[in-house]
Design an enzyme around this catalytic site. Sequence first.
Site, short mmCIF file in Angstrom:
data_model
loop_
_atom_site.label_atom_id
_atom_site.label_comp_id
_atom_site.label_asym_id
_atom_site.label_seq_id
_atom_site.Cartn_x
_atom_site.Cartn_y
_atom_site.Cartn_z
N GLU A 1 53.54 48.30 68.45
CA GLU A 1 53.33 47.95 69.85
C GLU A 1 51.87 48.14 70.27
O GLU A 1 51.32 47.35 71.05
CB GLU A 1 54.23 48.80 70.75
CG GLU A 1 55.71 48.60 70.49
CD GLU A 1 56.29 49.60 69.51
OE1 GLU A 1 57.44 50.02 69.71
OE2 GLU A 1 55.59 49.95 68.52
N THR B 1 71.88 47.39 26.64
CA THR B 1 70.58 47.75 27.21
C THR B 1 69.52 48.07 26.17
O THR B 1 68.34 48.09 26.48
CB THR B 1 70.72 48.96 28.14
OG1 THR B 1 71.18 50.09 27.38
CG2 THR B 1 71.72 48.68 29.24
N SER C 1 64.22 49.21 23.22
CA SER C 1 64.60 48.38 24.36
C SER C 1 63.46 47.53 24.90
O SER C 1 63.63 46.81 25.88
CB SER C 1 65.14 49.26 25.50
OG SER C 1 64.15 50.17 25.93
N THR D 1 74.13 57.42 31.30
CA THR D 1 74.88 58.59 31.78
C THR D 1 74.60 58.87 33.25
O THR D 1 75.51 58.99 34.07
CB THR D 1 74.56 59.82 30.93
OG1 THR D 1 74.92 59.57 29.57
CG2 THR D 1 75.32 61.04 31.43
#
Length: 358
Positions: A46, A155, A162, A293
Site C-alpha cells: 500500500e 527413483t 539417480s 522413508t
Amino acid sequence: MAQALRLAERGLYTTQPNPRVGCVIANGEQVVGQGWHQRAGEPHAEVFALREAGERARGATAYVTLEPCAHWGRTPPCADALIAAGVARVVIAAEDPFPQVDGHGIAKLREAGIDVQTGLMRDAAREINIGFFSRIERGRPWVRVKLAMSLDGRTALANGESKWITGEAARADVQRWRARSSAILSGSGTVLADNPHLTVRLDERDEAHAFVPPWRVILDRHLRTPAGSHVLVDGLAPTLLLHAASVSANDRRFERVECATIAERDEALDLAAVLEMLAARDCNEVHVEAGPTLCGALLAQGLVDEVLLYVAPVFLGDSARPLLHLPVLTDMAGRWRMQAIDQRQLGEDLRIRLRPRT
C-alpha cells in the site's frame, strides 16, 4: 484486483516470512498507483502504491490482496496510511488471520468512514500465500514434497544412482520451488547417500534469481551426518540439524550449524513436532527433498499438503528403488487419494502437482 495479484507474485521469492501482497489504486477508470511488498522490513504494498499515486489517491479506490495491517511492526500501519491519503474505498481480497491484524485493519478503515469490501478473488489471494495462511491458521507450514520417478515408479537404480532421472528443464523448475520456500527439509539418509548442498541454484536471468535463502533442515535422529558434509561446511545457507535428545550435539562437526532436539515418536523423530518448530521459526512453505522413508512417513501421517511429481519417460526396472515406503494396506478404503491440480510439460518430462483429496 487481478493486477494486484500479479504484483503480489513479484514478491514470491523475497518476502519471507511476510505474506506476498499487491496493491493497485484507481481513480475512476485510471490506475494512479501500484505497488507490492518486496522484502520483510521494507514498506508494504500500500505504501508503494500511495507514493506513486500522490494526491491522486484522494477519493480513489485501493485494491489490496490482503487486509491492510493495523499495527506497528517494522513498518507503520498501512490502514493509517490509506486513511491519511484520503482514499474513499478499499477492496480487499483476503482477510489477514495474523492476530495483530485479523479484522482490525478492516475495522479501522470503516471507523474512518472508508467503504470496505472483502472477498473479491479471495481464493487466488490465499493461494499466493498458502504457506502464510497455513502457518497462522494451522500452526504448521505448508508441506510440499518433491518426487521424481520413472514411468514404472522408480527413483534410483538398485545401487542408488539417480542422476539424472529428469532433464534440465525439470531440474530448473525444482530450483524455483526451492527458492519460494522457507525451508528445504531432508533426512540424514539423503545426506549420507548423496552429500547434497540443498541450496537454490538459479541463473541470473531467472525470474527468481533474487530470493531469501531457505533454511536447510536435516532430520538426523542419531547425528550421523559426517564431518565435511556440504550442509555442515559450505556456508551457502543456514542449516538446522534436528536430533533426538538421547544424543549430544557437542561435537566439532556441528560448530557451524544450529542443532536442536525433537521429541521421538515410534522410534523416529516426531514429524508433527518438527513442523510445529518450523512454524514457530516463521517458516511458511517447507520443500521436502528426501528418500522414500521420510517422504512416505510424512504422507502416511497426513502431513503432506502438496506433491510435486516429476515423471521422466524412462523405465528403470523391478530392481530399482521405489518412490515411497508406505504402510501395507489391507483394503482399498485406506488408500491415499490425491487429485491433480496442475500438469505441465517440462522438456521431455511431465510435472504433476497433486494435493490430498478432502
